[in-house]
Write an enzyme that holds these catalytic residues in place. Structure first.
Site, PDB file in Angstrom:
ATOM      1  N   ARG A  86     -13.112  -2.287  -7.255  1.00 32.24           N
ATOM      2  CA  ARG A  86     -12.901  -3.221  -6.146  1.00 32.24           C
ATOM      3  C   ARG A  86     -14.204  -3.414  -5.398  1.00 32.24           C
ATOM      4  O   ARG A  86     -14.867  -2.449  -5.036  1.00 32.24           O
ATOM      5  CB  ARG A  86     -11.831  -2.657  -5.218  1.00 32.24           C
ATOM      6  CG  ARG A  86     -11.353  -3.619  -4.168  1.00 32.24           C
ATOM      7  CD  ARG A  86     -10.204  -3.021  -3.378  1.00 32.24           C
ATOM      8  NE  ARG A  86     -10.668  -1.986  -2.465  1.00 32.24           N
ATOM      9  CZ  ARG A  86      -9.881  -1.345  -1.595  1.00 32.24           C
ATOM     10  NH1 ARG A  86      -8.590  -1.600  -1.560  1.00 32.24           N
ATOM     11  NH2 ARG A  86     -10.373  -0.436  -0.798  1.00 32.24           N
ATOM     12  N   TYR A 143     -10.490   0.191  10.753  1.00 27.46           N
ATOM     13  CA  TYR A 143     -11.733   0.782  10.201  1.00 27.46           C
ATOM     14  C   TYR A 143     -12.257   0.044   8.985  1.00 27.46           C
ATOM     15  O   TYR A 143     -13.242   0.451   8.399  1.00 27.46           O
ATOM     16  CB  TYR A 143     -11.590   2.289   9.946  1.00 27.46           C
ATOM     17  CG  TYR A 143     -10.405   2.763   9.117  1.00 27.46           C
ATOM     18  CD1 TYR A 143     -10.356   2.576   7.741  1.00 27.46           C
ATOM     19  CD2 TYR A 143      -9.365   3.460   9.712  1.00 27.46           C
ATOM     20  CE1 TYR A 143      -9.300   3.048   6.997  1.00 27.46           C
ATOM     21  CE2 TYR A 143      -8.291   3.942   8.981  1.00 27.46           C
ATOM     22  CZ  TYR A 143      -8.266   3.738   7.619  1.00 27.46           C
ATOM     23  OH  TYR A 143      -7.215   4.211   6.887  1.00 27.46           O
ATOM     24  N   LYS A 144     -11.582  -1.052   8.625  1.00 26.44           N
ATOM     25  CA  LYS A 144     -12.053  -1.868   7.513  1.00 26.44           C
ATOM     26  C   LYS A 144     -12.898  -3.019   8.086  1.00 26.44           C
ATOM     27  O   LYS A 144     -14.014  -2.788   8.549  1.00 26.44           O
ATOM     28  CB  LYS A 144     -10.862  -2.366   6.703  1.00 26.44           C
ATOM     29  CG  LYS A 144     -10.026  -1.215   6.122  1.00 26.44           C
ATOM     30  CD  LYS A 144      -8.790  -1.725   5.396  1.00 26.44           C
ATOM     31  CE  LYS A 144      -7.892  -0.593   4.927  1.00 26.44           C
ATOM     32  NZ  LYS A 144      -8.504   0.254   3.897  1.00 26.44           N
ATOM     33  N   PHE A 184       0.838  -1.199   0.000  1.00 27.57           N
ATOM     34  CA  PHE A 184       0.000   0.000   0.000  1.00 27.57           C
ATOM     35  C   PHE A 184       0.877   1.255   0.000  1.00 27.57           C
ATOM     36  O   PHE A 184       1.933   1.278   0.624  1.00 27.57           O
ATOM     37  CB  PHE A 184      -0.911  -0.026   1.240  1.00 27.57           C
ATOM     38  CG  PHE A 184      -1.977   1.024   1.197  1.00 27.57           C
ATOM     39  CD1 PHE A 184      -3.056   0.903   0.336  1.00 27.57           C
ATOM     40  CD2 PHE A 184      -1.891   2.149   1.992  1.00 27.57           C
ATOM     41  CE1 PHE A 184      -4.041   1.886   0.283  1.00 27.57           C
ATOM     42  CE2 PHE A 184      -2.863   3.139   1.946  1.00 27.57           C
ATOM     43  CZ  PHE A 184      -3.943   3.008   1.090  1.00 27.57           C
ATOM     44  N   ASP A 230       1.875  -5.967   7.051  1.00 27.52           N
ATOM     45  CA  ASP A 230       0.729  -5.060   7.091  1.00 27.52           C
ATOM     46  C   ASP A 230      -0.532  -5.907   6.937  1.00 27.52           C
ATOM     47  O   ASP A 230      -0.736  -6.552   5.906  1.00 27.52           O
ATOM     48  CB  ASP A 230       0.860  -4.046   5.950  1.00 27.52           C
ATOM     49  CG  ASP A 230      -0.311  -3.073   5.901  1.00 27.52           C
ATOM     50  OD1 ASP A 230      -1.415  -3.429   6.378  1.00 27.52           O
ATOM     51  OD2 ASP A 230      -0.142  -1.970   5.354  1.00 27.52           O
TER      52      ASP A 230
END
Lengths: 419, 419
Positions: free
Chosen positions: B379, B230-231, B128, B205
């Site tokens: 996505r 938060y995912k 990322f 990660d």
């Protein structure tokens, strides 16, 4: 002794208080609790309660990812309120981000990188522990010298002492504007000017001044600053902090934590870090929306009341508390730590007593909430937006009575965990 | 074409879903909105709404500073839930703190300090952006080499390629467990073992795997990890991240941001930084209580559902979405990015299309919420706790119909701000 300072006097001061109505903007539960710790954790603004509910129930729950269309600007917009209404800066010079400690690290590291030929960091022993630890870490990693000046912990940092310590080896000067122990105000203008004469960048910690004392960052030509929002800004427990970088310095400084919220055009997700041109380059990760929302609401109330009115009331509150402390507490073995001069005093009043730890426990038991600060200090925070003169009177009379009655001697003498 | 995959089939899958009742634990507003972006921002747990209200109305407003008596342990206690229920670690190996980016900086810097004789950091071009930027910053400041391996962006990082790149100059290997673009899962066990054979510390990660894919940090002998809340953990916008440090490494590693929440016996406010012995040394400033509370509630729901059941449903959801994509979307010019093998696929499905940006806009207009990822990816996040098979069916049929009807061509072709 209470006859010396009748409650009527406090009532008259409350009646004449132009900010009296602001108390109703905060949640006040048990009216018998005298809360003298708003400089550790400010009370909850009612508007914040509503705003948090709105963010959770309507924005997060209802708009879902689409809410980022407006959340993305929240840290900057809130920074602008703090800049223009609270710390004497221009729009675009302040942003809400991370914790005070992380911000201090970012800005101190950025400053040190800007003057690689200078090798000394200067602070003082009255600076808050996290500031000193952060600087110790940076000094250790970079092989720099950290000079910690000795300060009179009741009088606060002395401008002449600081000026004498600065020379062309000094890279950075980092001090607190208002001492977390005594409440003494440092002479930001004189100290910053002395630093600049020596070519030294200044980094001020505003944790105990923002929202209580007027701060003139632009007027004093301050380079860098950080500050806390959960004290006088009433942002809530662990709310994100703010940082300030003087506009002229922003493009030339680069902080060390290269996160995607500091990236120019971040959602292009380019291969290489290329920092945003403005204050956004001092952000790192995704801003904590609940926390920033609370900071915004807290800052807005400060803006509405206005720093001049807040400072005027704060000065009256602390001078009143000092009068009571002198006549009620000094005869009981207390001594006052906080400077007597109005213009040297922030928003809290601190007293020394050899039994400070026991006294702080006994005060909580008597529904008066102070802070204990090692080794012998009881700190009384008088947050101007919701503390009444009657509360100061009641709080200090309870303190006087419990010490006069030796009730504190029933409490544990060994300090435990203190927050 | 819809005849190939009748809605009845989706309904049957939903009827057989052992986790179906968990959808009711989340706030679901407009039932016509098909939310396929829970891997960017998870939905609001109802329990979180209540918990935040309780923290604001009862704890902050009512207990005031006294609430720190329990808040002080919140980051560690929540870390323990994540450790033991979500990422395969032991109590005391995970703590909630800062943002993912700041945590990555802290752990990467700590690792680099531990092997000063090694000078190369390895990552890949599928990591990322914030990870790559953080590593670029560390490499630049320390004069190290950052090697960015080239990865097949649809197949994900290849264990043999990584193993071939490691040698005795390599200080640190930092990769994502699940690719944020394709959803490909990296072989954490094989890659970590290869790294250890070369004496290299590993930093994983977990942003796109924690809460969607079983993570065996202890089982794979992982040294360091960071992750987002938060995912799939549904911690809310900008909620604080977590970090993991293998217990055996904790005392020997020291992170660079020496804040007061990393200090042993912090409220003694001693003169010198002396880090806490355990995972707390990787904290910095005051924990954000609202955010950590939300993370705790989100993590508890994951724990209650259990990662095996979550993974089972996730695999069914993604394989169902892939079936629909193959028969409905490939004839329309799409190609699938996500690996076909169940054990190589995380919780989202990504498709390529030359008009991806227009299509993402048109989908939102049709009340299907995907993510666009540069340059040609749409996505689809299929968060297992609240996404139904019927939603996958409806969402993909709307997508099929709008592209078949060329409705996306009415949208702006130039990517704007994307969150």
């Amino acid at each position: 002794m209470a006859m010396d300072h009748p409650l009527d006097e406090a009532a008259a001061l409350d009646a004449a208080d132009p900010l009296a109505s602001f108390r109703d903007r905060f949640v006040v539960g048990d009216p018998d609790v005298i809360y003298l710790d708003g400089n550790s954790l400010g009370r909850t603004p009612k508007a914040t309660r509503e705003a948090i509910k709105r963010v959770v129930d309507e924005e997060w729950s209802g708009e879902l990812i689409g809410a980022w269309d407006h959340w993305i600007d929240l840290a900057r917009e809130t920074g602008d309120v703090i800049a223009t209404e609270i710390v004497g800066a221009r729009p675009g010079e302040v942003i809400v981000s991370d914790s005070t400690s992380v911000n201090l690290y970012k800005l101190a590291a950025a400053a040190l990188d800007a003057v690689p030929h200078r090798s000394v960091i200067i602070t003082d022993d009255d600076n808050f522990p996290t500031d000193r630890y952060i600087l110790q870490g940076l000094a250790a990693q970079r092989g720099l010298e950290l000079r910690t000046l000795t300060t009179d912990l009741d009088r606060g940092v002395d401008a002449a002492d600081v000026a004498a310590a600065l020379d062309d080896r000094t890279a950075l000067l980092c001090l607190s504007h208002v001492s977390y122990r005594s409440g003494a105000i440092a002479d930001m203008a004189a100290i910053t000017a002395a630093a600049h004469r020596a070519g030294v960048l200044t980094l001020w910690d505003l944790c105990h001044s923002a929202g209580a004392v007027p701060v003139g960052l632009n007027e004093c030509d301050v380079d860098l600053a950080v500050g806390c929002t959960y004290k006088y800004l009433n942002g809530g427990p662990g709310a994100p902090a703010f940082l300030y970088v003087r506009e002229e310095l922003q493009r030339s400084l680069r902080q060390p934590i290269w996160g995607w919220f500091g990236q120019r055009d971040q959602f292009a997700m380019g291969a290489d870090y290329d920092p945003a041109p403005g204050i956004e380059r001092f952000q790192v990760g995704t801003p904590p929306v609940l926390g920033v929302t609370a900071v915004r609401e807290g800052a807005r109330i400060i803006a509405e009341a206005g720093m001049p009115a807040i400072r005027a009331k704060s000065t009256l509150l602390t001078s009143y508390a000092l009068r009571l402390a002198r006549s009620w507490l000094e005869p009981l073995g207390f001594s006052v730590s906080t400077p007597a001069e109005d213009d040297r005093r922030g928003g809290h009043v601190t007293v020394h007593h050899p039994d400070a730890w026991r006294i702080a426990q006994a005060m909580r038991d008597a529904k008066v909430v102070p802070d204990y600060r090692t080794p012998d200090r009881v700190r009384l925070g008088l947050a101007p937006l919701y503390t009444t003169f009657a509360e100061v009177h009641t709080g200090l009379s309870r303190l006087r009575d419990l010490v006069a009655g030796e009730r504190h001697l029933t409490f544990d003498a060994v300090p435990g965990r203190v927050t």
